[in-house]
Structure formats: structure tokens, C-alpha cells
Design a protein around this motif. Structure first.
Motif, short mmCIF file in Angstrom:
data_model
loop_
_atom_site.label_atom_id
_atom_site.label_comp_id
_atom_site.label_asym_id
_atom_site.label_seq_id
_atom_site.Cartn_x
_atom_site.Cartn_y
_atom_site.Cartn_z
N PRO A 103 0.81 -1.23 0.00
CA PRO A 103 0.00 0.00 0.00
C PRO A 103 0.84 1.28 0.00
CG PRO A 103 -0.07 -1.08 2.15
CD PRO A 103 0.58 -2.04 1.21
N LYS A 104 2.04 1.22 0.57
CA LYS A 104 2.89 2.42 0.59
C LYS A 104 3.31 2.81 -0.82
CE LYS A 104 7.12 4.36 2.56
NZ LYS A 104 8.30 4.12 3.44
N SER A 107 0.46 4.34 -2.70
CA SER A 107 0.25 5.74 -2.31
C SER A 107 1.23 6.65 -3.02
CB SER A 107 0.38 5.87 -0.80
OG SER A 107 0.23 7.22 -0.39
N LEU A 108 2.48 6.22 -3.13
CA LEU A 108 3.49 7.02 -3.81
C LEU A 108 3.16 7.19 -5.30
CD1 LEU A 108 6.78 5.63 -2.19
CD2 LEU A 108 5.84 7.94 -1.93
N ILE A 109 2.71 6.09 -5.92
CA ILE A 109 2.36 6.17 -7.34
C ILE A 109 1.17 7.11 -7.53
CG2 ILE A 109 1.57 4.87 -9.35
CD1 ILE A 109 2.95 2.43 -8.19
N LYS A 110 0.21 7.05 -6.63
CA LYS A 110 -0.95 7.95 -6.72
C LYS A 110 -0.50 9.40 -6.62
CE LYS A 110 -5.35 9.10 -4.51
NZ LYS A 110 -6.31 8.77 -3.42
N ASN A 111 0.37 9.70 -5.67
CA ASN A 111 0.86 11.07 -5.50
C ASN A 111 1.64 11.53 -6.73
OD1 ASN A 111 -0.28 11.29 -2.98
ND2 ASN A 111 1.59 10.76 -1.88
N ALA A 112 2.44 10.63 -7.30
CA ALA A 112 3.21 10.97 -8.49
C ALA A 112 2.30 11.24 -9.68
CB ALA A 112 4.19 9.85 -8.83
N THR A 113 1.12 10.63 -9.67
CA THR A 113 0.15 10.81 -10.75
C THR A 113 -0.58 12.14 -10.63
OG1 THR A 113 -0.20 8.41 -10.97
CG2 THR A 113 -1.92 9.86 -11.84
N TYR A 114 -1.00 12.47 -9.43
CA TYR A 114 -1.90 13.61 -9.26
C TYR A 114 -1.20 14.92 -8.85
CZ TYR A 114 -6.06 10.75 -9.85
OH TYR A 114 -7.04 9.95 -10.37
N PHE A 115 0.02 14.83 -8.37
CA PHE A 115 0.71 16.05 -7.93
C PHE A 115 1.98 16.24 -8.77
CE2 PHE A 115 -1.59 14.40 -4.23
CZ PHE A 115 -2.39 15.50 -3.94
N GLU A 116 1.92 17.15 -9.72
CA GLU A 116 3.01 17.33 -10.67
C GLU A 116 4.33 17.67 -9.99
OE1 GLU A 116 2.10 20.05 -13.76
OE2 GLU A 116 0.61 18.74 -14.71
N ASN A 117 4.25 18.39 -8.87
CA ASN A 117 5.50 18.76 -8.19
C ASN A 117 6.14 17.59 -7.47
OD1 ASN A 117 3.51 18.56 -6.21
ND2 ASN A 117 4.39 20.17 -4.94
N GLN A 118 5.45 16.43 -7.45
CA GLN A 118 5.99 15.25 -6.79
C GLN A 118 6.46 14.18 -7.78
OE1 GLN A 118 6.31 14.73 -3.31
NE2 GLN A 118 5.91 16.94 -3.38
N GLY A 172 4.83 -1.25 -28.85
CA GLY A 172 6.21 -1.28 -29.32
C GLY A 172 7.21 -0.62 -28.41
N PHE A 173 6.80 -0.31 -27.17
CA PHE A 173 7.68 0.34 -26.21
C PHE A 173 7.60 -0.35 -24.85
CE2 PHE A 173 6.57 3.65 -29.26
CZ PHE A 173 7.80 4.22 -29.54
N ILE A 174 8.68 -0.27 -24.09
CA ILE A 174 8.69 -0.68 -22.70
C ILE A 174 8.64 0.59 -21.86
CG2 ILE A 174 9.94 -1.84 -20.85
CD1 ILE A 174 11.36 -3.51 -22.96
N TRP A 175 7.66 0.65 -20.96
CA TRP A 175 7.45 1.83 -20.11
C TRP A 175 7.86 1.47 -18.69
CZ3 TRP A 175 5.03 5.85 -22.96
CH2 TRP A 175 4.51 5.45 -24.20
N SER A 176 8.72 2.26 -18.08
CA SER A 176 9.28 1.91 -16.77
C SER A 176 9.18 3.06 -15.77
CB SER A 176 10.75 1.49 -16.90
OG SER A 176 10.91 0.41 -17.79
N MET A 177 9.03 2.67 -14.52
CA MET A 177 9.04 3.62 -13.40
C MET A 177 9.84 3.00 -12.27
SD MET A 177 5.80 5.12 -11.23
CE MET A 177 6.05 6.29 -9.88
N ALA A 178 10.70 3.78 -11.64
CA ALA A 178 11.51 3.30 -10.52
C ALA A 178 11.25 4.15 -9.29
CB ALA A 178 13.00 3.35 -10.87
N ILE A 179 11.02 3.50 -8.16
CA ILE A 179 10.81 4.17 -6.86
C ILE A 179 11.74 3.55 -5.84
CG2 ILE A 179 9.21 4.59 -4.96
CD1 ILE A 179 6.92 4.63 -6.89
N PRO A 180 12.53 4.34 -5.09
CA PRO A 180 12.71 5.79 -5.25
C PRO A 180 13.47 6.10 -6.52
CG PRO A 180 14.28 4.93 -3.68
CD PRO A 180 13.39 3.79 -4.03
N ARG A 181 13.56 7.37 -6.86
CA ARG A 181 14.26 7.75 -8.08
C ARG A 181 15.70 7.28 -8.01
NH1 ARG A 181 14.59 14.34 -7.44
NH2 ARG A 181 15.74 14.39 -5.46
#
Length: 214
Positions: A103-104, A107-118, A172-181
Motif C-alpha cells: 500500500p505504501k 500511495s506514492l504512485i498515486k501522489n506521483a500521478t496527481y501532484f506534478e510537483n511530486q 512497441g515500447f517498454i514503459w518503466s518507473m523506478a521508486i525511489p528515483r
């Protein structure tokens, strides 16, 4: 989501080519897009207007040119986070194990989605263009391959702080996200989306050299 419907509509058999990263039979054909109601109509429309429409236009442009692509990195990174966040909320069988017990992270992914400054404070993002050096798959066929969202922990130059790497493949693309940066040292080795940059060139990834796809 638009991308899966478009991929299926291009198929002669009305199927998607699924790559299940935790299955003995990795490649399978299936007509489902994994689409089930997740958000209220207003929230879903909001993400569509902010991210989905832009990402669809970016994919069309990226498939036409291979040099520097005009890119709103904030919107493209936001699209990536929104896809993983929606996948983490879905009760469809295609996504049921994705971040189910974290769940943690959700929550981080949600914040990264909705808050551009995050967005860029929380994670790092990249897009890789699939290719087949053996020429067994054409570029058009590679656009029809879909890899389910999956996550794994990797080292980030700091053994005390492993990074959760999330990946998914479509169009045709691989989309990636890493947490923490990722750390600066690792950032310089890859081709990450950078805030406030207006050009981006996806690195090329051979489909048979990728452990999650081959």
C-alpha cells in the motif's frame, strides 16, 4: 484504456499477444484488454484528458521519427505513473498480483500521478523502443506485444535502499518507473525522462535480450 483497444483492433484475430512474466507459458493470445471499471467517470476522464490523449499522440509521433522527439516529459512521466496506479487498483486477473501487498508504494504512485510537483521527486521514468535484431518480428508485430505490469527490486548504487522497478510493454515500447528515483550515477547510465526537457529519444531494446520478455 485506449492503447489496448487500439492494439486489439489492429490484430487480424482481434487478439492481443500477452507476455506473462511469471508464467511458464509466457506468450499467449487473448482478446481481453483487462478493462474493468476502476475510477469514477470524472476521475477517469481527468486522467484521459491530462495524460492518455497526450501519450497516444506521442506514440504516433515516436513511431514516425527516431531522432529527438518533441516531448512534454511531465505529461509522459505522469502517463506512466497513471498506468501503473490504475493497474495496482484493478481487480482484473491480468493485474491482480501487481503491488497487491504494497500500500505504501501504491500511495506514492498515486501522489506521483496527481501532484506534478511530486512526479520526479518520487520516481524515475524511461521509455525503450522494442526491436528484434533477428528480424523475426516486424516493427508492426512488436507493436502488438503486451507485457503485463510487473515489479522487481534492483540495486540502485545504495545497498541499503533497493529500488522498485515497474515495467510494462505495449505499442512497441517498454514503459518503466523506478521508486525511489535512481541515483545520479545510475541516471547517467540510462536514458531517463528529465523534468523541463523538451526532447527525448527512447533507447532501443532487443526483445530477446530483455529477461522479462524473451
Amino acid at each position: 484504456m485506449w492503447v489496448f483497444r487500439d492494439m486489439r483492433n489492429r490484430s487480424d484475430t482481434n487478439d492481443l499477444i500477452h507476455s506473462q512474466t511469471k508464467s511458464n507459458r509466457k506468450i499467449s493470445h487473448n482478446p481481453t484488454t483487462g478493462s474493468v471499471p476502476i475510477l469514477c467517470q470524472e476521475c477517469d476522464s481527468q486522467l484521459g484528458e491530462i495524460y492518455d490523449i497526450y501519450a497516444k499522440e506521442w506514440v504516433i509521433t515516436a513511431n514516425e521519427i527516431t531522432s529527438g522527439i518533441e516531448t512534454d516529459t511531465q505529461k509522459l512521466a505522469g502517463f506512466i505513473t497513471s498506468v501503473f496506479w490504475r493497474a495496482s487498483l484493478s481487480n482484473h486477473w491480468m493485474y491482480k498480483n501487481f503491488l497487491a501487498d504494497d500500500p505504501k508504494i501504491k500511495s506514492l504512485i498515486k501522489n506521483a500521478t496527481y501532484f506534478e510537483n511530486q512526479t520526479f521527486k518520487i520516481g524515475s521514468y524511461s521509455v525503450e523502443r522494442l526491436e528484434d535484431k533477428s528480424q523475426g518480428f516486424s516493427q508492426e508485430e512488436l507493436k502488438g506485444i503486451m507485457a503485463m505490469p510487473h515489479a522487481k527490486y534492483i540495486h540502485n548504487g545504495n545497498t541499503n535502499r533497493p529500488t522498485l522497478l515497474m515495467r510494462m510493454a505495449f505499442e512497441g515500447f517498454i514503459w518503466s518507473m523506478a521508486i525511489p528515483r535512481v541515483s545520479f550515477a545510475h541516471k547517467t547510465k540510462g536514458n531517463l525522462l528529465q523534468p523541463k526537457k523538451n526532447k527525448y529519444v527512447p533507447t532501443r531494446k532487443d526483445i530477446f535480450s530483455d529477461p522479462d520478455l524473451k
